[in-house]
Design an enzyme around this catalytic site. Structure first.
Site, PDB file in Angstrom:
ATOM      1  N   GLU A   1       0.455  -1.402   5.527  1.00  0.00           N
ATOM      2  CA  GLU A   1       1.419  -1.118   6.412  1.00  0.00           C
ATOM      3  C   GLU A   1       1.256   0.362   7.014  1.00  0.00           C
ATOM      4  OE1 GLU A   1       5.003   1.112   7.922  1.00  0.00           O
ATOM      5  OE2 GLU A   1       3.744   1.508   6.147  1.00  0.00           O
TER       6      GLU A   1
ATOM      7  N   ASP B   1       0.803  -1.228  -0.055  1.00  0.00           N
ATOM      8  CA  ASP B   1       0.119   0.061  -0.025  1.00  0.00           C
ATOM      9  C   ASP B   1       0.704   1.375   0.132  1.00  0.00           C
ATOM     10  OD1 ASP B   1       0.683  -1.029   2.581  1.00  0.00           O
ATOM     11  OD2 ASP B   1      -0.704   0.309   3.607  1.00  0.00           O
TER      12      ASP B   1
END
Ligand SMILES: CSCC[C@H](NC=O)C(=O)O
Ligand SMILES: [Zn+2]
Ligand SMILES: [Zn+2]
Length: 416
Positions: free
Chosen positions: A145, A78
């Site tokens: 994350e 991400d």
């Protein structure tokens, strides 16, 4: 005359174009791209899905001695959002400047570079150099994350799948260096969200009285600001790095009653709230900070209440601070350092990372973990506008990882 673009650059740019920004990161497209890459290299792959649509890709290059603890190379899928209007080039276009070699994309530094460099290094070692690892090498691509990893790494490290990997050492993301040296991180700061709330006597906006909610909140804000100054002064005086002190930054204020009279601000509210982002270095005493919050920042004496939201672990399973040793007592450190030297690179003094990564979850299990992204002579642009990385720096990083992957996977002397 047109010069042929190196294939790794083409693949890096392809990977940068997936729209992986929160709040709606596309995980399926990049995972299927990486899966195709893994197949073309001839390594094993497995998609895990601990939470629906939160895909996690795990790649494996088996070593000749699979009984030895394995090496894990981690990165996240991400990205943080980008404000396209404020960029010189669209943030998911991977615009490549023919003049400077800079490749612009959200994620170029954080952390799609390492995601692809891991694979390029493995591709070169396996297909070109016919290298055979002794220890098994795993590469993980995890979701979420950037939003705390509750549905990502936090789930992964608790899983049977992770336990079965028998991981002995982990490499995760680091940060760019503005000089010739590469930076390496042995710890992160731990994130706390602090919400403090004041209640008080409400009343007409014209009145002066004691104990209003705003007065109570402002007293706390002043106190917190003073503490923040003590920490920041240490940094300004050169006595500590940014990442070695406790940071406390206000991130929101919420108070006020809509005025019944339209435009006259004549209500003193009965409730007021403020939010703070706190980061604690592993050396800080969390109980001391908790006490300070309870007694000074949000004392019940002033009718204040508070909530501390801790995102992730603070100590490892043995109660020790989350730090990986960077001296010769940690053989992994020695092998890593040697691998950088062997590739002609130089390491800066190991640091604590000011922000927070998924490395904390592996350190919680007691697994030595280093944060490292081989970007030297590069401006630090993670989460910033116009995030970019130079093609030459990216390609150099692949060579660095070839050395790191081959050294770590060949290391058999100790800590079996
Ligand atoms: C609070 S956990 C979120 C982790 C995030 N990581 C990168 O920026 C950070 O804010 O540091
Ligand atoms: Zn990152
Ligand atoms: Zn980030």
């Amino acid at each position: 005359q047109e010069v042929q673009e190196p294939e790794p650059i083409t693949r890096y740019k392809q990977y940068l174009r997936f729209k992986t920004a929160h709040p709606n990161p596309n995980y399926t497209a990049p995972v299927s791209f990486l899966l195709t890459q893994a197949q073309s290299i001839g390594i094993q792959s497995k998609i895990l899905e601990f939470v629906p649509n939160k895909l996690l890709l795990l790649l494996t290059w088996p070593g000749s001695n699979p009984s030895l603890p394995s090496i894990l190379f981690n990165s996240h899928l991400d990205s943080v959002p980008a404000e396209p209007d404020k960029w010189a080039h669209p943030p998911f276009s991977a615009f490549h400047s023919p003049e400077t070699g800079q490749i612009f994309a959200r994620g170029a530094q954080d952390d799609k570079c390492i995601s692809m460099q891991y694979l390029e290094a493995i591709r070169n070692l396996k297909l070109t150099k016919k290298f055979q690892p002794i220890r098994t090498i795993h590469v993980s691509y995890v979701p979420d994350e950037e939003i705390g990893a509750a549905d990502g790494m936090a789930k992964f490290v608790e899983s049977e799948e992770f336990r079965e990997l028998n991981v002995g050492f982990v490499m995760d993301e680091g940060q760019a260096s503005t000089n010739d040296d590469f930076r390496v991180f042995y710890a992160d700061r731990a994130p706390w969200n602090l919400k403090i709330k004041a209640v008080g006597v409400p009343g007409h906006g014209s009145r002066m009285f004691d104990n209003s909610a705003m007065e109570n909140l402002m007293k706390s804000v002043e106190m917190i600001t003073r503490f923040r100054d003590t920490q920041f002064d240490l940094v300004k005086a050169g006595k500590a790095a940014n990442s070695e002190v406790i940071s406390v930054n206000p991130v929101y204020l919420k108070a006020g009653t809509p005025s019944p009279t339209g435009f006259v601000m004549n209500m003193q509210p009965s409730e007021a709230e403020a939010g703070f982002n706190i980061r604690l270095p592993p050396t800080a005493d969390p109980d001391l900070l908790r006490k300070r919050i309870a007694e000074e920042w949000a004392p019940s004496m002033r009718n204040m209440t508070y909530e501390i939201i801790q995102l992730g672990p603070l100590r490892d399973y043995k109660g020790r601070p989350l730090m990986t040793l960077t001296n010769d007592s940690n053989p992994w450190w020695s092998v890593f350092k040697q691998a950088i030297t062997a590739a002609g690179g130089k390491l800066a003094k190991p640091e604590i990372l000011a922000s927070t990564t998924d490395a904390r979850f592996m350190r919680e299990l007691g697994i030595p973990t280093l944060g490292f992204s081989p970007m030297s002579n590069t401006p630090i642009l993670l989460h910033d506008h116009n995030e970019h990385l130079k093609d030459t720096v990216y390609l150099r990083g692949i060579e660095i990882y070839e050395s790191v992957v081959s050294s770590l996977s060949s290391f058999v002397e100790a800590s079996q």
